[in-house]
Scaffold this motif. Structure first.
Motif, PDB file in Angstrom:
ATOM      1  N   GLY A 363      33.921  59.542   5.067  1.00  0.00           N
ATOM      2  CA  GLY A 363      34.588  58.880   3.952  1.00  0.00           C
ATOM      3  C   GLY A 363      34.511  59.678   2.670  1.00  0.00           C
ATOM      4  N   LEU A 364      33.387  60.350   2.450  1.00  0.00           N
ATOM      5  CA  LEU A 364      33.222  61.155   1.243  1.00  0.00           C
ATOM      6  C   LEU A 364      34.227  62.307   1.209  1.00  0.00           C
ATOM      7  N   TRP A 365      34.356  62.996   2.326  1.00  0.00           N
ATOM      8  CA  TRP A 365      35.311  64.114   2.373  1.00  0.00           C
ATOM      9  C   TRP A 365      36.753  63.627   2.249  1.00  0.00           C
ATOM     10  N   VAL A 366      37.075  62.565   2.970  1.00  0.00           N
ATOM     11  CA  VAL A 366      38.435  62.022   2.905  1.00  0.00           C
ATOM     12  C   VAL A 366      38.721  61.518   1.494  1.00  0.00           C
ATOM     13  N   LEU A 368      37.368  62.475  -1.378  1.00  0.00           N
ATOM     14  CA  LEU A 368      37.501  63.575  -2.335  1.00  0.00           C
ATOM     15  C   LEU A 368      38.887  64.207  -2.272  1.00  0.00           C
ATOM     16  N   VAL A 369      39.361  64.442  -1.048  1.00  0.00           N
ATOM     17  CA  VAL A 369      40.681  65.072  -0.899  1.00  0.00           C
ATOM     18  C   VAL A 369      41.781  64.150  -1.412  1.00  0.00           C
ATOM     19  N   CYS A 370      41.760  62.893  -0.975  1.00  0.00           N
ATOM     20  CA  CYS A 370      42.790  61.943  -1.407  1.00  0.00           C
ATOM     21  C   CYS A 370      42.706  61.703  -2.918  1.00  0.00           C
ATOM     22  N   GLY A 371      41.479  61.603  -3.448  1.00  0.00           N
ATOM     23  CA  GLY A 371      41.314  61.404  -4.879  1.00  0.00           C
ATOM     24  C   GLY A 371      41.868  62.568  -5.693  1.00  0.00           C
ATOM     25  N   LEU A 372      41.628  63.797  -5.238  1.00  0.00           N
ATOM     26  CA  LEU A 372      42.155  64.977  -5.942  1.00  0.00           C
ATOM     27  C   LEU A 372      43.679  64.988  -5.937  1.00  0.00           C
ATOM     28  N   VAL A 373      44.277  64.628  -4.788  1.00  0.00           N
ATOM     29  CA  VAL A 373      45.740  64.643  -4.684  1.00  0.00           C
ATOM     30  C   VAL A 373      46.355  63.607  -5.633  1.00  0.00           C
ATOM     31  N   VAL A 374      45.882  62.358  -5.552  1.00  0.00           N
ATOM     32  CA  VAL A 374      46.449  61.293  -6.374  1.00  0.00           C
ATOM     33  C   VAL A 374      46.088  61.497  -7.846  1.00  0.00           C
ATOM     34  N   VAL A 391      42.116  57.426 -11.763  1.00  0.00           N
ATOM     35  CA  VAL A 391      42.806  57.176 -10.491  1.00  0.00           C
ATOM     36  C   VAL A 391      42.131  57.942  -9.349  1.00  0.00           C
ATOM     37  N   GLY A 392      41.894  59.225  -9.565  1.00  0.00           N
ATOM     38  CA  GLY A 392      41.270  60.033  -8.514  1.00  0.00           C
ATOM     39  C   GLY A 392      39.862  59.586  -8.204  1.00  0.00           C
ATOM     40  N   GLY A 393      39.082  59.300  -9.251  1.00  0.00           N
ATOM     41  CA  GLY A 393      37.704  58.860  -9.031  1.00  0.00           C
ATOM     42  C   GLY A 393      37.626  57.517  -8.340  1.00  0.00           C
ATOM     43  N   ALA A 394      38.494  56.598  -8.747  1.00  0.00           N
ATOM     44  CA  ALA A 394      38.492  55.269  -8.130  1.00  0.00           C
ATOM     45  C   ALA A 394      38.867  55.339  -6.653  1.00  0.00           C
ATOM     46  N   LEU A 395      39.861  56.155  -6.327  1.00  0.00           N
ATOM     47  CA  LEU A 395      40.281  56.277  -4.934  1.00  0.00           C
ATOM     48  C   LEU A 395      39.185  56.929  -4.095  1.00  0.00           C
ATOM     49  N   ALA A 396      38.584  57.987  -4.620  1.00  0.00           N
ATOM     50  CA  ALA A 396      37.517  58.670  -3.888  1.00  0.00           C
ATOM     51  C   ALA A 396      36.340  57.736  -3.634  1.00  0.00           C
ATOM     52  N   LEU A 397      35.924  57.015  -4.676  1.00  0.00           N
ATOM     53  CA  LEU A 397      34.793  56.110  -4.541  1.00  0.00           C
ATOM     54  C   LEU A 397      35.123  54.932  -3.619  1.00  0.00           C
TER      55      LEU A 397
END
Length: 450
Positions: A363-366, A368-374, A391-397
């Motif tokens: 989940g952490l890796w997924v 981070l990647v999704c958070g960076l993209v969004v 947005v990126g931090g909320a999605l990553a977390l």
């Protein structure tokens, strides 16, 4: 080569047009019982009765076993109870017990009363075991031999008893009290010298299951060791029956259907009757869906609590669906992996921290990647590094949290003795809607609102 349903239906109707009973019986022999069972509901009740009356009892048994159990009582009454009893007698005991167990009690007793005494006794005994236990799916038709005879004598016993056995790939060895003491394969028996004693060639370490063992555990055991059958014993070690691989396949299919229905939050875990009315099918689903609506209202209440933050920057609303959807999808993926792992034995529920840690890393890796993209998209769109960070931090977390919950919830539910599939699908999605919105707007309040 398999035949499509319409082709088989036309073939059955063509057979019914045959003049004599003998010609009809011969015509039906060219069709597989499974194909006949599939198309039998498509023809009239009178034609169904005619087909089942002319078929040999063993072939008719294969057809009846595949039919819809809810429609069997009226078919059996039209067929005649004595003919039905004869057909049930031609079934293997485990199949006959399964079918009888689904019939109304009065009809079941009438049919048992028309059978041979020893057959009725065996079936009544099987019906006493739990439906989802080894005893509930075992057959009492197997080959067992004493340990103090020779291989040559054992082959003679096999010749005598094999026609009535469901499988002869394994020959079980018992003592004078019918305790299971060994096993050997048919190949080992044939290759042994005729004068060799069975106790000298049998394998003494026999893998067996208790009569009360859950059917899913039996299925896992058969899959693990690639068995064609597994013996079922009593608490005292007495050989009671065997579970064959075809019954295990039925168990796997039923359990998979049950898990799928529960993961979809469908109230009927056995699946919906396709012939049921739309109103009846809707009423089966409504209790769950209405309950989930209240869960979504909680998510709405969370958003309402951050209304000032949302008014401060309306662009936050644009990313709400991405946050909620991405988080729910990640939770469902993690949940599916863990639920399947528990079902197949690949995941040990006793090692909770290990299971959660493994999924948390994913989940952490997924995340981070999704958070960076969004987050990058939000930054470019609004030219706001702060919005991108929120947005990126909320999605990553949220994705990290969702994978933890997706692995934690089914393991905990399994530990308390409840099917982990109940924790899945819409339930986990609703839970993540609430948590993801809370994380999203909390970050937005802390970073964007001064």
């Amino acid at each position: 080569m398999s035949r499509d349903r319409e082709e088989v239906r036309r073939a059955v109707l063509s057979c019914l047009e045959e003049g004599s009973t003998d010609r009809l019986r011969q015509c039906l022999k060219d069709l597989h019982p499974a194909d006949i069972a599939e198309v039998l509901p498509d023809i009239s009740l009178g034609q169904q009765v005619k087909v089942l009356r002319v078929m040999e009892p063993d072939r008719a048994a294969q057809v009846i076993f595949e039919l819809d159990r809810e429609k069997l009582p009226i078919l059996m009454e039209c067929l005649g109870l004595q003919r039905t009893a004869d057909i049930l007698s031609a079934m293997f005991t485990d199949d006959a017990a399964d079918l009888l167990g689904d019939l109304p009690g009065d009809l079941r007793q009438k049919l048992l009363g028309l059978m041979e005494a020893h057959e009725a006794r065996d079936l009544k005994e099987l019906l006493t075991y739990g439906e989802e236990t080894a005893g509930g799916i075992m057959t009492t038709e197997y080959v067992a031999i004493p340990q103090d005879i020779t291989a040559g004598q054992a082959i003679e016993v096999l010749r005598e008893n094999a026609p009535d056995a469901e499988t002869v790939y394994y020959v079980y060895v018992v003592d004078d009290q019918n305790h299971l003491v060994g096993v050997l394969s048919l190949r080992e028996l044939i290759l042994a010298a005729p004068n060799m004693r069975i106790e000298d060639i049998m394998r003494r370490k026999v893998i067996s299951v208790n009569v009360n063992t859950d059917q899913e555990e039996v299925a896992r055991l058969v899959a693990k060791y690639d068995f064609l059958a597994v013996p079922v014993v009593s608490d005292a070690g007495e050989l009671l029956g065997i579970v064959t691989v075809d019954d295990v396949l039925d168990v796997i299919e039923r359990e998979a259907t049950e898990d799928m229905m529960r993961m979809a939050a469908t109230i009927d875990s056995e699946g919906e009757d396709p012939d049921a009315s739309p109103v009846k099918r809707a009423l089966r689903r409504l209790p769950w869906l209405v309950g989930l609506l209240f869960g979504e209202l909680v998510a709405g209440h969370v958003i309402e609590g951050f209304s000032e933050t949302l008014q401060h920057l309306t662009a936050l609303a644009f990313f709400m669906t991405a946050i909620a959807g991405g988080t729910g999808n990640a939770a469902t993926q993690s949940l599916a992996v863990v639920v399947r792992g528990i079902a197949t034995g690949e995941v040990d529920p006793s090692q909770i921290l290990k299971v959660i840690w493994k999924e948390a890393q994913v989940g952490l890796w997924v995340g981070l990647v999704c958070g960076l993209v969004v987050g990058f998209f939000a930054f470019v769109w609004q030219s706001s590094p702060s919005l991108g960070l929120v947005v990126g931090g909320a999605l990553a977390l949220s994705i990290t949290v969702s994978t933890i919950l997706g692995s934690f919830v089914p393991v905990i539910i399994n530990r308390i003795g409840v099917d982990p599939a109940l924790a899945s699908g819409p339930f986990i999605t609703t839970l993540m809607d609430v948590s993801s919105m809370f994380i999203y707007f909390t970050l937005a309040t802390l970073i964007l609102v001064r």
